[in-house]
Write a protein that holds these residues in place. Structure first.
Motif, short mmCIF file in Angstrom:
data_model
loop_
_atom_site.label_atom_id
_atom_site.label_comp_id
_atom_site.label_asym_id
_atom_site.label_seq_id
_atom_site.Cartn_x
_atom_site.Cartn_y
_atom_site.Cartn_z
N THR A 191 0.83 -1.20 0.00
CA THR A 191 0.00 0.00 0.00
C THR A 191 0.87 1.25 0.00
OG1 THR A 191 -1.69 -1.18 1.25
CG2 THR A 191 -1.81 1.22 1.26
N ALA A 221 -4.61 6.29 2.51
CA ALA A 221 -4.43 5.40 1.37
C ALA A 221 -5.75 5.38 0.59
CB ALA A 221 -4.07 4.00 1.82
N PHE A 271 -8.04 3.28 -2.33
CA PHE A 271 -8.19 1.99 -3.00
C PHE A 271 -9.54 1.95 -3.72
CE2 PHE A 271 -9.91 1.35 1.23
CZ PHE A 271 -11.00 0.50 1.07
N LYS A 310 -9.70 -5.61 1.90
CA LYS A 310 -8.74 -4.59 1.49
C LYS A 310 -8.35 -3.71 2.68
CE LYS A 310 -6.15 -2.44 -1.40
NZ LYS A 310 -4.97 -3.10 -1.94
N ILE A 343 -4.55 -3.20 4.14
CA ILE A 343 -3.93 -1.87 4.32
C ILE A 343 -3.44 -1.71 5.75
CG2 ILE A 343 -4.42 0.61 4.38
CD1 ILE A 343 -6.29 0.13 1.97
#
Length: 99
Positions: free
Chosen positions: A3, A19, A21, A91, A95
């Motif tokens: 990540t 982050a 995504f 996900k 992360i």
């Protein structure tokens, strides 16, 4: 694939890592906020009196659909069928482990 985090120093005791995504073409943003005894105000956590912070650090995290963040409609539901909750949570887990 690891990540990629953006880092924002928000003061002597405050660091924010974010982050981005995508799941099913929906953009999400996850934020990890460093929490110390000097900046408990950055957290949504209610710390008990005399709580001891770990020397390894403590992080508060949140995530939402990026469009909700831009519109300030936090945690509003995505259109039906646009989200795969299991994929999103997997996900988010990856992360957090990458962090």
């Amino acid at each position: 694939m690891a990540t990629v985090f953006d880092e924002y120093i928000q003061g002597q005791y405050s660091i924010l890592h974010t982050a981005v995504f995508y799941i099913r073409d929906v953009e999400y943003e996850l934020s990890l906020q460093s929490i110390t005894k000097h900046n408990t105000y950055d957290s949504s956590i209610a710390f008990p009196k005399n709580y001891s912070f770990s020397a390894q650090s403590c992080w508060d995290f949140s995530f939402d659909i990026a469009e909700n963040l831009r519109k300030r409609t936090y945690f509003a539901r995505a259109p039906r069928g646009a989200v795969n909750a299991f994929s999103v949570l997997r996900k988010v887990e990856s992360i957090i482990f990458d962090h």
